[in-house]
Structures are given as C-alpha cells and as structure tokens.
Scaffold this active site. Sequence first.
Site, PDB file in Angstrom:
ATOM      1  N   TYR A  31       0.913  -1.255   0.012  1.00 11.16           N
ATOM      2  CA  TYR A  31       0.153  -0.010   0.119  1.00 11.16           C
ATOM      3  C   TYR A  31       0.857   1.313   0.067  1.00 11.16           C
ATOM      4  O   TYR A  31       1.928   1.422   0.771  1.00 11.16           O
ATOM      5  CB  TYR A  31      -0.817   0.032   1.085  1.00 11.16           C
ATOM      6  CG  TYR A  31      -1.907   1.014   1.001  1.00 11.16           C
ATOM      7  CD1 TYR A  31      -3.331   0.706   0.603  1.00 11.16           C
ATOM      8  CD2 TYR A  31      -1.792   2.474   1.502  1.00 11.16           C
ATOM      9  CE1 TYR A  31      -4.264   1.709   0.344  1.00 11.16           C
ATOM     10  CE2 TYR A  31      -2.695   3.544   1.090  1.00 11.16           C
ATOM     11  CZ  TYR A  31      -3.859   2.920   0.611  1.00 11.16           C
ATOM     12  OH  TYR A  31      -4.792   4.049   0.449  1.00 11.16           O
TER      13      TYR A  31
ATOM     14  N   GLN B  94      12.676  15.044  12.650  1.00  9.01           N
ATOM     15  CA  GLN B  94      11.695  13.964  12.923  1.00  9.01           C
ATOM     16  C   GLN B  94      10.444  14.676  13.250  1.00  9.01           C
ATOM     17  O   GLN B  94       9.384  14.442  12.762  1.00  9.01           O
ATOM     18  CB  GLN B  94      11.958  13.377  14.419  1.00  9.01           C
ATOM     19  CG  GLN B  94      11.213  11.925  14.768  1.00  9.01           C
ATOM     20  CD  GLN B  94      11.690  11.089  13.496  1.00  9.01           C
ATOM     21  OE1 GLN B  94      10.782  10.358  13.011  1.00  9.01           O
ATOM     22  NE2 GLN B  94      12.641  11.002  13.184  1.00  9.01           N
TER      23      GLN B  94
ATOM     24  N   GLU C  42      12.032   4.653  18.434  1.00 11.34           N
ATOM     25  CA  GLU C  42      12.067   4.072  16.898  1.00 11.34           C
ATOM     26  C   GLU C  42      13.253   4.450  16.419  1.00 11.34           C
ATOM     27  O   GLU C  42      14.184   3.412  15.977  1.00 11.34           O
ATOM     28  CB  GLU C  42      11.146   4.713  15.985  1.00 11.34           C
ATOM     29  CG  GLU C  42      10.891   4.136  14.518  1.00 11.34           C
ATOM     30  CD  GLU C  42      10.160   5.354  13.798  1.00 11.34           C
ATOM     31  OE1 GLU C  42       9.899   6.452  14.198  1.00 11.34           O
ATOM     32  OE2 GLU C  42       9.735   4.858  12.671  1.00 11.34           O
ATOM     33  N   HIS C  43      13.970   5.472  16.434  1.00 11.51           N
ATOM     34  CA  HIS C  43      15.252   5.979  16.079  1.00 11.51           C
ATOM     35  C   HIS C  43      16.069   6.499  17.226  1.00 11.51           C
ATOM     36  O   HIS C  43      15.594   7.190  18.195  1.00 11.51           O
ATOM     37  CB  HIS C  43      15.248   7.151  14.964  1.00 11.51           C
ATOM     38  CG  HIS C  43      14.351   6.963  13.741  1.00 11.51           C
ATOM     39  ND1 HIS C  43      13.017   7.113  13.714  1.00 11.51           N
ATOM     40  CD2 HIS C  43      14.814   6.351  12.754  1.00 11.51           C
ATOM     41  CE1 HIS C  43      12.579   7.045  12.309  1.00 11.51           C
ATOM     42  NE2 HIS C  43      13.547   6.365  11.892  1.00 11.51           N
TER      43      HIS C  43
ATOM     44  N   HIS D 269       7.929  15.739  10.389  1.00 10.81           N
ATOM     45  CA  HIS D 269       7.129  14.528   9.806  1.00 10.81           C
ATOM     46  C   HIS D 269       5.386  14.731  10.246  1.00 10.81           C
ATOM     47  O   HIS D 269       4.628  14.556   9.214  1.00 10.81           O
ATOM     48  CB  HIS D 269       7.163  13.048  10.371  1.00 10.81           C
ATOM     49  CG  HIS D 269       8.122  12.515   9.533  1.00 10.81           C
ATOM     50  ND1 HIS D 269       8.398  12.046   8.342  1.00 10.81           N
ATOM     51  CD2 HIS D 269       9.479  12.148   9.908  1.00 10.81           C
ATOM     52  CE1 HIS D 269       9.283  11.703   7.901  1.00 10.81           C
ATOM     53  NE2 HIS D 269      10.229  11.658   8.795  1.00 10.81           N
TER      54      HIS D 269
ATOM     55  N   GLU E 287      -1.588 -37.084  28.590  1.00  8.52           N
ATOM     56  CA  GLU E 287      -2.403 -36.015  28.203  1.00  8.52           C
ATOM     57  C   GLU E 287      -3.895 -36.606  27.693  1.00  8.52           C
ATOM     58  O   GLU E 287      -4.688 -35.720  27.327  1.00  8.52           O
ATOM     59  CB  GLU E 287      -1.830 -34.972  27.254  1.00  8.52           C
ATOM     60  CG  GLU E 287      -0.702 -34.239  27.803  1.00  8.52           C
ATOM     61  CD  GLU E 287       0.050 -33.603  26.321  1.00  8.52           C
ATOM     62  OE1 GLU E 287      -0.422 -33.592  25.445  1.00  8.52           O
ATOM     63  OE2 GLU E 287       0.994 -32.632  26.862  1.00  8.52           O
TER      64      GLU E 287
ATOM     65  N   ASP F 234      16.832   7.418   6.558  1.00  8.64           N
ATOM     66  CA  ASP F 234      15.639   7.143   6.140  1.00  8.64           C
ATOM     67  C   ASP F 234      15.585   7.166   4.510  1.00  8.64           C
ATOM     68  O   ASP F 234      14.713   6.510   4.216  1.00  8.64           O
ATOM     69  CB  ASP F 234      14.926   8.690   6.334  1.00  8.64           C
ATOM     70  CG  ASP F 234      14.481   8.959   7.537  1.00  8.64           C
ATOM     71  OD1 ASP F 234      14.207   7.830   8.280  1.00  8.64           O
ATOM     72  OD2 ASP F 234      14.013  10.050   8.135  1.00  8.64           O
TER      73      ASP F 234
ATOM     74  N   HIS G 298      -2.733 -40.300  19.477  1.00  8.01           N
ATOM     75  CA  HIS G 298      -1.282 -39.862  19.474  1.00  8.01           C
ATOM     76  C   HIS G 298      -0.418 -40.995  19.773  1.00  8.01           C
ATOM     77  O   HIS G 298       0.545 -41.371  19.092  1.00  8.01           O
ATOM     78  CB  HIS G 298      -1.164 -38.686  20.138  1.00  8.01           C
ATOM     79  CG  HIS G 298      -1.661 -37.291  19.588  1.00  8.01           C
ATOM     80  ND1 HIS G 298      -2.943 -37.015  19.678  1.00  8.01           N
ATOM     81  CD2 HIS G 298      -1.116 -36.540  19.241  1.00  8.01           C
ATOM     82  CE1 HIS G 298      -3.259 -35.955  19.233  1.00  8.01           C
ATOM     83  NE2 HIS G 298      -1.912 -35.565  18.741  1.00  8.01           N
TER      84      HIS G 298
END
Lengths: 440, 440
Positions: free
Chosen positions: A133, A262, A330-331, A265, A418, A364, A423
């Site tokens: 996208y 930053q 993030e950074h 943005h 179990e 970036d 099994h």
Amino acid sequence: MSLIKRLNTLSNDFRPALRGLLALDAAQDESIERTSADILKDVRARGDAAVLDYTRRFDHVDAPDMAALEIPRREWQAALDALPGEQRKALDAAAARVRSYHEHQQAQTWTYTEADGTVLGQKITALDRVGLYVPGGKAAYPSSVLMNAIPAKVAGVSEVTMVTPTPGGVRNPMVLAAAAIAGVDRIWAIGGAQAIAALAYGTASISAVDKIVGPGNAYVAAAKRRVYGTVGIDMIAGPSEILVICDGSTPADWIAMDLFSQAEHDELAQAILLCPDAVYLDGVYAAIERLLPGMPRADIIRASLGRRGALIQVRDLDEACAIANEISPEHLEISTERPEEWAGKIRHAGAIFMGRYSSEALGDYCAGPNHVLPTSRTARFSSPLGVYDFQKRSSLIQVSQAGAQTLGRIASTLALGEGLQAHAASARYRIDPTTENTQS
Amino acid sequence: MSLIKRLNTLSNDFRPALRGLLALDAAQDESIERTSADILKDVRARGDAAVLDYTRRFDHVDAPDMAALEIPRREWQAALDALPGEQRKALDAAAARVRSYHEHQQAQTWTYTEADGTVLGQKITALDRVGLYVPGGKAAYPSSVLMNAIPAKVAGVSEVTMVTPTPGGVRNPMVLAAAAIAGVDRIWAIGGAQAIAALAYGTASISAVDKIVGPGNAYVAAAKRRVYGTVGIDMIAGPSEILVICDGSTPADWIAMDLFSQAEHDELAQAILLCPDAVYLDGVYAAIERLLPGMPRADIIRASLGRRGALIQVRDLDEACAIANEISPEHLEISTERPEEWAGKIRHAGAIFMGRYSSEALGDYCAGPNHVLPTSRTARFSSPLGVYDFQKRSSLIQVSQAGAQTLGRIASTLALGEGLQAHAASARYRIDPTTENTQS
C-alpha cells in the site's frame, strides 16, 4: 511559552513528566472501524464492482472497468525516464544500498542429522504474493516504495502488487519511478479500505496476496487490522520518534536539525534529546530558536516539539542509556565519542545511529537498513521491516526407523499422560515389534 | 452415512467440494469481545483488586491477596519429584530434544564495514519479559508448556511468567512439573482475560511483560487480540490440521491412526489424506471403520472426520503437492518413498513430516521442532513458534565522516524531492564544506 520542554532526571517530578510526554491516546475511532468493516464486506461480496464504486466515490475517478485502473508498466518507465538526472542517480544509489544491506538478511534452510539417522531442520520459503500500500497525495514517499518493495524482492517474492489511490486521477511520477526501480510487478490506482479488501480477498481482476505491507491512513490501518489472519500484515505504525543521546560535543545546530527532521513529519512526532551537559542543552535550545523560523515546515515542527518534544538533562550517559531502553525509541542517535560502547548498553531500539556523522536522515533514505521501524515502544518486542517479513519457515522432521523406536516411546508416554490415545497409538505403530519387549 | 468424505480430483465438483471442506466460519462473537474488553479495562484501572475479583467469580478461588495466587516454586518442584519415573524420563527427554533443536535457531548480531569506513549491521537482543498462558482443566498440556517456554529461555528471555487458571483451586501437577523443567520463572494461578490484562498492563504484584504467548479459550484470544500493540502476541490458533500425502505403501492402519491423532483434538480439527491409489484409499477407509470403535475419544474423532475430514484420490503425487500448497496445512505428512523429493515441491506448510516413520505425534511431543504451528492457511505467511519470536533486531548504522559525504548528498536530494527540508539540512550539515563544491 517555551519551544520545547526542559526536564532534569534529578527533579522530583521527572518520572510523571516523562510518562506524560510518552503517553499517546491510541483510541480507535468506532466510526472509522465500522466504515472500514462495511467496505471490506462489500468488496468481498461484490469484488471489482465494489472497488470501482468506492474509487468513484472517494477518489473521484470514474473508471469504466478495472483495466482502466491498472497503471501500465510503460507509464512507470516513462516516469523513470523523465526524472531529473540528479534525482534518478540518487534513487538508483539508494535502491542499490538498500538492496545490498537486505541481502545480508537472507535466511538459509538448514538441517542436521542425529546419530540414529533422524534428520531435523527448517526450510525457508518466500511468500508467493505481497501487496504494497502506498498512500496518495502529500504522504506519497518514493523512499517508502523502495523500503517496502526491495526486501520483498530480495526475499524472493514472485509477485509484488502495489496499490495507490490517485485522487482526482493524479498519479505521482516519483512513486511510479521508485516502483520501477524497486521491481514492483503490478500497480493499481486504488486505495483505502477497498484496496486492502481487494488484496486480502482477491477479485476477478486482482489476485489475493499473502501479506499486505505499507503505511496508510486510519481507514487503511483499520482494514489491515481486520484482514489480519486472512493475510499477514506489517506493524500498524504510530507517530515517528527520535531519541538523541549526546555527550555535548556535537555542533548544537546538527542536533537541533536532527530533532527537526523528526518533528517535521507530523505534529504527533516525538523528538527527545538526552545530555548530561546543561550548558549544551541551552545551546541546543538557542539553536532551535534561531533555526526554526527558517524551516518551511516550521508550524508542524513547532507543534511537535511543543507538545511531545523534550531536552532532558541526565546525570550521565549510563543513565541516558537506561532511559533509552525504557523509551525503546524507533530511532536512537548516539552522538558521542566511542558510540559503540554506549550502543552495547542499548537493548530496545528500532535503529541505532552511532556517531556524530550518522544523522537519522541518512537512514531514512540511503544508508541501507530499512526505515520501516517499530514505534510506540514496540521495539521491546518487534523489529525493523526486513527480508524475514517476506519469508517463512517450515519445520522439517524425517525420523529414521531407529529414531522412531526411541521417540515413539517418549511420545506415547506423554500422549497417554495427556489423554490423547490416538497420538500414542500412532507413535507406537512405528515401534518395531522386535524391539518392543526388550526396550519398553 | 459415511465416516469420512471420499473425493476425486478428476470429478467436476472437486473444486467446490474442497472449498467447502476448508471453509471455517471464523466469526468473532460480539458478546465475548465486549466482556473481554470490559475485563481488560477494569484490570487496567484497578489492578490486583480486579484480578482477585474475577478469579473469585470465574474460578471460584477466594484468595485474600495476590500472594495467595502465586504458586511457589517448592510446589512445582514437589510436582516434579512426585512424577512416576517413566513420565519424568519422557518429559526430561522431550525437553532436552526441544531445547537442542531450538538452539539451532539462535540468530547472531552481524555487521559489515564498507570501503569508506561506514559500518552497517543488525543487533539481536532477547525480549526482557514474556508471559505464558496455559489453559486450565482438560486442555492443560504439559507438552505445550515445554514448547512455549523453552524457545523463550533459549532466546535469552530473563523472565518467563506463567499464568494458568485453577478452577475450584485445583492445580495440575503435570503442568507444574513441565514448568519446572522448562525453566519458567514465576507462576500465577490466574486465567482468562484478567490474566492477559495483568500481563499486558502490569499490576502492583505482576510485572508487565513484552509479549504474551500460549493458547487459550475465546475470551483469552479476544483479550490477546486487543492488547496487541501494547505487547506482542503469538498467532491466534485455529483448529488443528493434518494433511497426509501417501503413495499407497504405508500400512493403512498407520495412516488411519495418524488421521485419528489429529481428529481426536477437537470436532473442528481437520484430517485429510491425498493418495493416487483408489484401492489403498478403500483400505484406509476400512481401517478407520475397524479402528474407530476402539478409540477412547471415538465421538470426537467421528465428528471431526465426518464434518471436516476427507480421503482424496489424486492423479499423482505431483498433484498432491500442488493441493498441499493450496491448503498450506499446519502439519503435512509425506508418507512415501524418497519423501525429500516431494518435500522439495512444498512451499507452504507449518511442519513437514517425511517418511513412513515420521508420524505427526512424534512432532507433537519430542522430535524437537515446535508444535505451535500456523493453522488455517496462515503457513502461507507465518512460521512455527521459535526462538526468533522471543528476539528482536535493531539496525546498526555508523556512518564514517567520508561516508557522510556521499550519503549526505543522496539523502538530501531525495528529502528535497519529498518536501522534507529538515531531513535534507540534517544530512547536509554532515557534508564537509571543503568537499561541498567539488562534488556536489
């Protein structure tokens, strides 16, 4: 009114102030959720016809059929050919560096053989089809096309389908050029929840994909969250963040501009500086004051720094690292001498920029690593977008006849514990009757 | 009424029949979603007090305080010491094999240095704290404790907190013993959405974790989906599935029992066999008919095989592999000669069991690979639970002064193209003014 908050870790109200700074109301809008769910349902039921309807309604593009919404490859190629030389060179160089870095992330199938001949391992395969996208309008970034498509192609994804809304029919040539460079396979001029639905469920014209990546608005995010499970999705990103740790020796203007890069943005973006030197922090404040009026996006920067930014005086760089781990940014820029020493103390960060020359802006665009990074403290448990997001693993289990004797007994004992008798029986069938009495 | 559907890929209605077989209504129950959201909100607001209230209400455990809900380590140790010798040996052997396999999944930090001195790389770190949900009652499987906790400890997670409801105060000693073997750090006798909330948000007694893994009922699944983003979560598993590809030479009883071993989990479990040999399929049908009445869980098996099982005659094993890729099963058994050849054609499967001796039950307990696997076709884009789910990556970017000259120009050009002038300025500050005129 101050341009950016000043905090000090020694003050009594530091903890609540830091909490307030980091708090972000992530409440989801119910009406967006509902609209987006309705669109998904409609596209799932009516396919192409619904996609055409929503594209008419939201993008004001009145296409007679889906073929008219596919952007043909010759148009991307034309966009690429028409790029100014310097831009073309920059885009090519960035793509080459991103590709080369991501090639280091290639995982390999492995196996090992045990003494009794049993082979165990893990097979790596690429996803078949990925949807990408790309937002329309002002948030359409060619760099983002590179960062999402290149790792998918490096991983070996055979078909990358890009969708991007073209409000009023306006197509973004930089984005098309980037798609051509990145190796995208098809592009459709559709967007919103209708594009997510087409990618997730498939229509007569658009093949269903296995995973959808790339940023989008609130409707797109809501739609992605809802189709998760039918397809894979990448993280839903929050506002972008930078945390700078500085020893007080980098030119103050550089650091001020890193904070701006930053903050420009988004008004919700977060830019924080940690430094033990109060005089240096004064210098950065002065640089902010002096440089801000000259910035074309000054209004956004002012809002972001005023609301979510901070200059924080720490006791020392050790404390700065501890706070960085808490924030899990993030950074993270470590603008100090011997940055690798401090980086060794960082446990949680999307990307770590080391040294005074490693400005986040380089990452970036063209350093090589991905710019799609975990935000909002999710670096505690998640990773940058990478080749690994476009590959998956299958366990390999080849038990030898001898191995089945040992493993069959263990499995059978545990299965009976179990209460799963089929099994146990399935495991015991593989035990050779001649070894049964001696070993069991 | 037939015990299990018979299909043939050559028949005209094969495609719709296969689609019908795979269809699964995954509709989420709105009232469960709401209840679970309310509980999350309440625990977030009231902490321990709310956890105590819900534990009283849902589990009928009236604890005076949270301390009474912590299961002390001496109790796990006692459970371990009290295990019958054979079970203890089986659990130890399984744990050792699971640990040894997962050690192969350890990722390593890497870096590389470019000609101009710029260093790029990727740092691997473990998550700090992980929460492990273990269901109470009949679905409490010790094997599941091993499969979830061991990869976390191999990854280096320092604190694994287990939560498990104890309805009526009854604690499951096998589960406690498995926790002791797997290296779990703390155990709380709480469950449901209240336990997920306590792990995600933290309370005065329980530290917030970074990721929550492990299976649970619909309330637990809804709560996990809702806290995703605040913490990481593992996949929300659907019903278990097995797909067997057989060349017609494995004893029919073995294959029938392999189908049972999946079907006995759950009435919605799916067991499908693909084979080119009609006579062999008749033999497996006969084996099912003969063996079913002897199975303790015959009712569940009968419901599962009747509703979602199938014996499918294929043209050849190539077609079987193509169908397997379409189904992307959780478990795939390739019960043929030279199984590695056919495995090479498989692109999508959670785990691939190769050869007649590799019954899926061995993988459930002790082969080594994880038994937490992608279901419902999600193997197209996701992987078995592994060490990688408990580690994350941080990009490393250390640009040299020389590197900043080249990268600064590329970044600046691209940033200006995107209208992000602070990004451009931040990159250009790092360009040495003496190189500016000659190269730019």
